[in-house]
Design an enzyme around this catalytic site. Structure first.
Site, mmCIF file in Angstrom:
data_model
loop_
_atom_site.group_PDB
_atom_site.id
_atom_site.type_symbol
_atom_site.label_atom_id
_atom_site.label_comp_id
_atom_site.label_asym_id
_atom_site.label_seq_id
_atom_site.Cartn_x
_atom_site.Cartn_y
_atom_site.Cartn_z
ATOM 1 C CB ILE A 144 -0.999 0.029 1.254
ATOM 2 C CG1 ILE A 144 -1.721 -1.492 1.112
ATOM 3 C CG2 ILE A 144 -1.682 1.236 1.458
ATOM 4 C CD1 ILE A 144 -2.386 -1.483 2.316
ATOM 5 C CG HIS A 166 -1.207 5.781 5.004
ATOM 6 N ND1 HIS A 166 -2.538 6.555 4.951
ATOM 7 C CD2 HIS A 166 -0.539 5.932 6.060
ATOM 8 C CE1 HIS A 166 -2.400 6.750 6.469
ATOM 9 N NE2 HIS A 166 -1.135 6.600 6.933
ATOM 10 C CG LEU A 167 5.677 6.679 5.827
ATOM 11 C CD1 LEU A 167 6.716 6.249 5.029
ATOM 12 C CD2 LEU A 167 5.892 7.968 6.694
ATOM 13 C CG HIS A 168 3.004 0.702 5.541
ATOM 14 N ND1 HIS A 168 2.699 1.405 4.605
ATOM 15 C CD2 HIS A 168 3.545 -0.597 5.247
ATOM 16 C CE1 HIS A 168 2.896 0.242 3.106
ATOM 17 N NE2 HIS A 168 3.379 -0.692 3.777
ATOM 18 C CD GLN A 169 10.248 2.173 10.668
ATOM 19 O OE1 GLN A 169 11.045 2.340 9.737
ATOM 20 N NE2 GLN A 169 10.681 2.924 11.848
#
Ligand SMILES: [Zn+2]
Length: 184
Positions: free
Chosen positions: A134, A137-140
């Site tokens: 995805i 949307h930034l996600h770590q």
């Protein structure tokens, strides 16, 4: 339990093997790939609007939150996301970047305390080309690792389904996180 599968990360050790059916939960929740890159289609924008047990949110900060991955690479695989619908790490404010870091450290502490993870892979895939599922949307990712965990998927079996596992894991981590932050 089978050799090489040590699943402390999902709760009290027991002798149940796990049925790996993350697709079922994804189907139930309509969490398939977004149709476009808009925030209306974005699961990481929708998740914080849900109750924690439905969205699998483990910890909420002011500007970012930690959530269990629906398609975990390993038990206890978390993601830390800003609430804001931004794609790129360079778009974070200093405050967002700081809280993403704080939640990432918190996630490591919590997962280590409940599961004795031997190591972690931590990182962000920036863009579809880099493997972001995805990308909008930034996600770590915070992925705990255990010796032999690459053997996890072939050794699955009987009784418990992934939706149950994820719900249990969420409760375990959320409770442990609340306790750890009280102690600090
Ligand atoms: Zn979003």
């Amino acid at each position: 339990m089978s050799d090489g599968v040590h699943q402390d990360g999902v709760g009290e050790p027991d002798d149940l093997d796990r049925l790996w059916t993350p697709h079922r939960m994804a189907y139930i929740r309509g969490a398939d790939k977004p149709a476009d890159a808009s925030s209306e289609e974005c699961p990481f924008c929708r998740i914080p609007t849900l109750p924690d047990d439905e969205g699998l949110v483990v910890r909420r900060g002011e500007l970012a939150y930690a959530v269990l991955n629906l398609y975990p690479y390993a038990p206890g695989h978390l993601m830390v996301c800003p609430y804001r619908h931004i794609a790129d790490y360079t778009e974070t404010t200093d405050e967002e970047a700081a809280e993403i870091a704080t939640l990432t450290r918190g996630a490591m502490r919590v997962v280590r305390s409940v599961s004795g993870a031997a190591g972690f892979n931590i990182g962000m895939n920036q863009g579809h080309i880099a493997g972001a599922g995805i990308a909008a949307h930034l996600h770590q990712h915070v992925v705990p690792r255990w010796p032999g965990d690459q053997n996890f998927m072939p050794i699955i079996g009987k009784t418990k389904t992934m939706p149950e596992l994820l719900a249990e894991t969420r409760c375990l981590l959320a409770d442990a996180w609340a306790e750890l932050s009280q102690a600090r």
